[in-house]
Write a protein that holds these residues in place. Structure first.
Motif, PDB file in Angstrom:
ATOM      1  N   HIS A  88       0.849  -1.212   0.000  1.00  0.00           N
ATOM      2  CA  HIS A  88       0.000   0.000   0.000  1.00  0.00           C
ATOM      3  C   HIS A  88       0.875   1.248   0.000  1.00  0.00           C
ATOM      4  O   HIS A  88       1.333   1.694   1.055  1.00  0.00           O
ATOM      5  N   HIS A  90       1.552   5.185  -2.317  1.00  0.00           N
ATOM      6  CA  HIS A  90       1.049   6.148  -3.302  1.00  0.00           C
ATOM      7  C   HIS A  90       2.263   6.885  -3.860  1.00  0.00           C
ATOM      8  O   HIS A  90       2.711   7.881  -3.282  1.00  0.00           O
ATOM      9  N   ALA A 133      -1.718   2.195  -4.296  1.00  0.00           N
ATOM     10  CA  ALA A 133      -3.107   2.176  -3.832  1.00  0.00           C
ATOM     11  C   ALA A 133      -3.888   3.411  -4.274  1.00  0.00           C
ATOM     12  O   ALA A 133      -4.836   3.811  -3.617  1.00  0.00           O
ATOM     13  N   LYS A 212      -9.536  -0.500  -6.293  1.00  0.00           N
ATOM     14  CA  LYS A 212      -9.605  -0.048  -4.896  1.00  0.00           C
ATOM     15  C   LYS A 212     -10.921   0.676  -4.630  1.00  0.00           C
ATOM     16  O   LYS A 212     -11.290   1.591  -5.360  1.00  0.00           O
ATOM     17  N   HIS A 273      -5.994  -0.649   6.396  1.00  0.00           N
ATOM     18  CA  HIS A 273      -6.101   0.163   7.622  1.00  0.00           C
ATOM     19  C   HIS A 273      -6.785  -0.609   8.762  1.00  0.00           C
ATOM     20  O   HIS A 273      -6.205  -0.796   9.804  1.00  0.00           O
ATOM     21  N   ASP A 345       0.956   2.917   3.387  1.00  0.00           N
ATOM     22  CA  ASP A 345       0.316   4.168   2.943  1.00  0.00           C
ATOM     23  C   ASP A 345       1.363   5.261   2.687  1.00  0.00           C
ATOM     24  O   ASP A 345       1.048   6.449   2.758  1.00  0.00           O
TER      25      ASP A 345
HETATM   26 ZN   LIG Z   1      -3.683   4.913   1.027  1.00  0.00          ZN
END
Ligand SMILES: [Zn+2]
Length: 433
Positions: A88, A90, A133, A212, A273, A345
Motif C-alpha cells: 500500500h 502512493h 493504492a 480499490k 487500515h 500508505d
Molecule cells: Zn492509502
C-alpha cells in the motif's frame, strides 16, 4: 564490497539489458548469510546464483556450483534476503503533508514526475515491489518496466473509488472540484450499481491491476468520518464481480467496523487500515483468508506533519482520534492469526520511510520473522506477484543485503541507511561501500 563489484553494476542501463537477451548474464552474490523467510532459516556462507535476472540457485556455498566465468559480487558482511514488498503506497503523493494551495498550483505532470523520485527512494529502502493504492496511472508501471527510471515492480489501482462525499471525492464545500479528468486516470467518485460496474471497466481499460474501493470514510478527507461506512453492499459486490470477471481483485480502504464487514461480505480480497475490527470481522477474515494491510505508520505521519504545520487541523484531529483504536485493532488481529500483509500508505509519509512499519508491527506483538514474511512471502501471495518474495530457483533475483541478522534486529530493514545492497532482477540498484 568494492573488490568484485564493478561500477557499471550500479547503473543498470538499456545496453546492459539488451545484452542480457543475447548473452546469458550469470552473476553470483557471495554473502555472509541468506535468510529464507518461508522457512525462517538462515544459512551462513551463502551464495545466490542469478542467470538473466532470475535465481538459478540460492543457499550454502558448498552446495552450489558457481561457474568460473560468472560475475562475482562480493556481499561479505551482509545477510541477503528477498527484496521487500509494500502492499500500500502512493508513489505520486509527495508524503510531505496536505496543502490545498499547493495542490491547486501543481500541474498534473509535476505530480506525476514525483513518482520518479518516490520510486528511487522506495528502492533505496529495500522495497523492490509495491502495490500502488491510487494516484499512479499505469504509465508509471510501464515506464519502470521499460527501464526509463529505476523503481520497484508495481501493480496499480490508478484511482480509488468512493461515493459522493466519500474519501476520494475532492469536490469541496466551496464548489471547487479537484477531480480533474485525465485520459489515463478515471474519476474517483461513483454511485450506484451500474455506474460502479462501468467505472471498474474504465479502470481496467486504463490498465488497473487491482481495483480499490473506499468502504469507509478516512482521515485525510475533510467531508467524511473514518467510523462511517461508505458504498452500499450492492455497489461493492458490483465492483468485485466486474473486477473478478476480468481477473482482478479488490482492495478496500476500510476503517469503520461496518465498512470492513460490508467489504468482506462484498468479496474484497484485502482490508486496508482496519481501524475498527471486532471479533466478528476477524472471524470473517480468518474464514475468507483475507489479508489485513495495517498501515500503522500512516496516522503517525499525519500527526508529525501536523506538528510541523503541514496538515489541516481536521486531518490531525482525526488521526489523533484513531491512533489508539487502530493499534488495538491490529493487535487483536495479530493475536487471532489474521494474515497480515505489509503496507504503509507511504505518500502520506515520505517515500523511503516504509520500513518504520516493521517496528510498529513488532511492538504490537508480531515476531520478527512474521514481520519479514508480511513483506515478502505473504505480501507476494496477497498482491499476486508469484515471482517475488522469495529467492528460489526461477524467482526474480530481487534481493537486499543488510549488515547483520534482521531477525535479531528489525532496525536493519527499518531504515534505508541500513539497507546496503539492493538488486532487482539481479541488477544492483543500490550498493553502499
Ligand atoms: Zn492509502
Amino acid at each position: 564490497m568494492s573488490k568484485w563489484c564493478p561500477l557499471r553494476n550500479l547503473r543498470p542501463c538499456r545496453a546492459q539489458r539488451q545484452t542480457a537477451t543475447i548473452d546469458r548474464v550469470i552473476r553470483a552474490f557471495f554473502a555472509d548469510a541468506l535468510l529464507d523467510p518461508a522457512t525462517g532459516e538462515t544459512v551462513k556462507e551463502a551464495v545466490v546464483l542469478v542467470e538473466d535476472g532470475r535465481v538459478k540457485a540460492a543457499g550454502r556455498r558448498a552446495s552450489i556450483s558457481v561457474p568460473a566465468d560468472c560475475e562475482r559480487i562480493d556481499a561479505s558482511g551482509l545477510t541477503l534476503l528477498p527484496g521487500l514488498i509494500d502492499c500500500h503506497v502512493h508513489l505520486t503523493s509527495l508524503g510531505e503533508g496536505l496543502d490545498f494551495a499547493l495542490w491547486l498550483t501543481t500541474p498534473p505532470t509535476f505530480e506525476l514526475l514525483g513518482a520518479v523520485r518516490a520510486a528511487r527512494r522506495t528502492l533505496d529502502a529495500g522495497f523492490t515491489a509495491v502495490r500502488d493504492a491510487a494516484g499512479s496511472p499505469a504509465g508509471v508501471r510501464m515506464a519502470i518496466d521499460a527501464g526509463y527510471f529505476p523503481g520497484p515492480r508495481m501493480l496499480v489501482t490508478i484511482t480509488a473509488l468512493s461515493q459522493t462525499g466519500g474519501h476520494t471525492d475532492v469536490h469541496f464545500m466551496c464548489g471547487a472540484d479537484l477531480d480533474i479528468p485525465l485520459p489515463d486516470r478515471p474519476h474517483g467518485t461513483v454511485d450506484g450499481v451500474e455506474p460502479m460496474g462501468r467505472r471498474v471497466r474504465e479502470l481496467i481499460r486504463a490498465g488497473a491491476d487491482w481495483i480499490k474501493l473506499c468502504t469507509s470514510g478516512g482521515v485525510l478527507s475533510p467531508g467524511d468520518q473514518p467510523h462511517h461506512a461508505a458504498l452500499t453492499l450492492d455497489e461493492i459486490k458490483a465492483a468485485v464481480a466486474e473486477a473478478g470477471a476480468q481477473g482482478r481483485k479488490v482492495m478496500a480502504h476500510a476503517q469503520a467496523n461496518a465498512g470492513i464487514k460490508n467489504a468482506l461480505r462484498g468479496g474484497v480480497a484485502t482490508i486496508e487500515h482496519g481501524i475498527w475490527l471486532d471479533g466478528d470481522a476477524i472471524e470473517m477474515m480468518l474464514d475468507g483468508g483475507n489479508a489485513l494491510v495495517p498501515t500503522l505508520v500512516a496516522p503517525q505521519w499525519v500527526i508529525r506533519h501536523s506538528d510541523a504545520g503541514k496538515m489541516p487541523a481536521f486531518a490531525a484531529d482525526k488521526a489523533r482520534a484513531v491512533v489508539a483504536d487502530h493499534s488495538a485493532s491490529i493487535r487483536q488481529a495479530i493475536e487471532a492469526g489474521v494474515k497480515i500483509a505489509f503496507g504503509t500508505d507511504t505518500g502520506v509519509g515520505p517515500h523511503g520511510s516504509n520500513g518504520e512499519e516493521f517496528l510498529l508491527m513488532q511492538a504490537l506483538g508480531m515476531a520478527p520473522i512474521d514481520c519479514i514474511r508480511s513483506a515478502t512471502t505473504v505480501a507476494a501471495a496477497t498482491i499476486g506477484m508469484p515471482g517475488v518474495g522469495h529467492l528460489k530457483e526461477g524467482s526474480w533475483a530481487d534481493l537486499i543485503g543488510v549488515p547483520g541478522d534482521p531477525l535479531a534486529d528489525l532496525n536493519l530493514i527499518a531504515t534505508p541507511d541500513n539497507v546496503h545492497l539492493v538488486a532487482k532482477g539481479g541488477e544492483i540498484v543500490k550498493s553502499r561501500p
